[in-house]
Structure formats: C-alpha cells, structure tokens
Scaffold this active site. Structure first.
Site, PDB file in Angstrom:
ATOM      1  N   ARG A   1     -16.122  60.405  74.142  1.00 33.47           N
ATOM      2  CA  ARG A   1     -16.057  59.377  75.191  1.00 33.47           C
ATOM      3  C   ARG A   1     -14.627  59.129  75.659  1.00 33.47           C
ATOM      4  NH1 ARG A   1     -19.990  57.893  71.577  1.00 33.47           N
ATOM      5  NH2 ARG A   1     -18.498  56.590  70.460  1.00 33.47           N
TER       6      ARG A   1
ATOM      7  N   GLU B 289     -16.479  53.898  59.938  1.00 35.50           N
ATOM      8  CA  GLU B 289     -17.373  52.852  59.458  1.00 35.50           C
ATOM      9  C   GLU B 289     -18.537  53.431  58.665  1.00 35.50           C
ATOM     10  OE1 GLU B 289     -16.686  51.862  63.888  1.00 35.50           O
ATOM     11  OE2 GLU B 289     -16.361  53.519  62.525  1.00 35.50           O
TER      12      GLU B 289
END
Length: 175
Positions: free
Chosen positions: A61, A98
């Site tokens: 992205r 994460e």
C-alpha cells in the site's frame, strides 16, 4: 492534520486480520479522487522544500502514494518489497509485526549517499515494518531520511512513533 474528508472515507474493518485488530483500510482513500488529491497535496506541502530525491514505498500500500508524491516532487521511487519479489541483488531486514515476523528487501543499488530519502507507508501501528525500511535505507548512508504515513494508530495502545525518536516523522491522520 486529520482532514475531515479523509476521516469520513477511511474504512475500519473490525477483527481483521485477527480478532481484536481494527484494520484501517486505506484502499477507500485510494479509490476516491478527492482523497487522493488531498493526500498528495498535504504530503507535498510537508516535503516540497526538503530536497527529496527518492521515496521508498513499502509493500504494497505504500507504493501508491510513494509514486503519486514522487511525480509531484520530481523524485524517484524505490520499492521495499517482500522476499523474492525483486529481481536483482538485494539487502534485507527482518522485523516483528503485530501478528508475526516478516522481512523486506531493497535492491542494493537503490539509494546513494547523495540522496535525501522519504520512507512512506500507509499505516504506523507498532512501527516494525517502517523501522526495518529505515534500517535498510541507512545501509546506503543517505544525506537525510524522513518518514511519512497516511495513518498513525494510537487509540489501541500502539506506540510505533517511539521507534523513531530524533527522526522527522509526519502523518496525515492520527487515530
């Protein structure tokens, strides 16, 4: 900055990619021409006088705004990609995220010591991906390095910004 139009067009997907994570989906900003124009213009205003010669877009992205801003700044684009995606000799850096461990790579001829580099990605959460990109860029000893994100997540106890003490970092949206 927290532009109202950007906030209104940003999609949040709960429990993606795993339970407890609220995924901020920038693709809703990319598909909206007004949002794209706002993001490019806001980033341009931040970096127009910094002498940026290369923008490192982080897979995948980060590629979108890296390319759009590079055109406006007159800079080149360098891709920081997942392993095995770049065809020439690469350097690599692994990092924790994460929800796992990953690696990114850059071509060994991507940046020179004369470059002023902007590292761009869509989102700052824990900061692992961007920190790995920063470490890769530092192998080239550029004149200066800046870091930019569209979104910085703070509402979930994330402190990715803390990894970049002393480095000029900007975001368009803080959540």
């Amino acid at each position: 900055m927290n532009n109202k139009v950007l906030i209104e067009n940003l999609r949040c997907i709960p429990d993606f990619p795993k339970k407890g994570i609220n995924f901020r989906d920038v693709t809703t900003l990319y598909k909206n021409a007004e949002c794209m124009q706002i993001m490019v213009n806001e980033m341009y205003e931040i970096y127009k006088d910094k002498g940026i010669t290369k923008i490192v877009g982080i897979e995948s992205r980060g590629f979108v705004m890296a390319a759009a801003l590079a055109v406006k700044l007159g800079a080149g684009v360098v891709l920081a990609r997942k392993p095995g995606k770049l065809p020439a000799t690469v350097i690599k850096e692994s990092f924790s995220k994460e929800y796992g461990v990953d690696t990114i790579e850059m071509h060994i001829d991507s940046i020179t010591p004369d470059d002023v580099v902007l590292i761009h990605d869509d989102l700052l959460a824990t900061g692992g991906t961007a920190k790995a990109a920063y470490k890769l860029v530092q192998h080239f000893h550029p004149k200066k390095t800046y870091i930019n994100f569209i979104i910085e997540i703070r509402d979930e106890g994330l402190h990715g910004r803390d990894l970049f003490e002393g480095i000029e970092l900007s975001t368009l949206l803080t959540i």
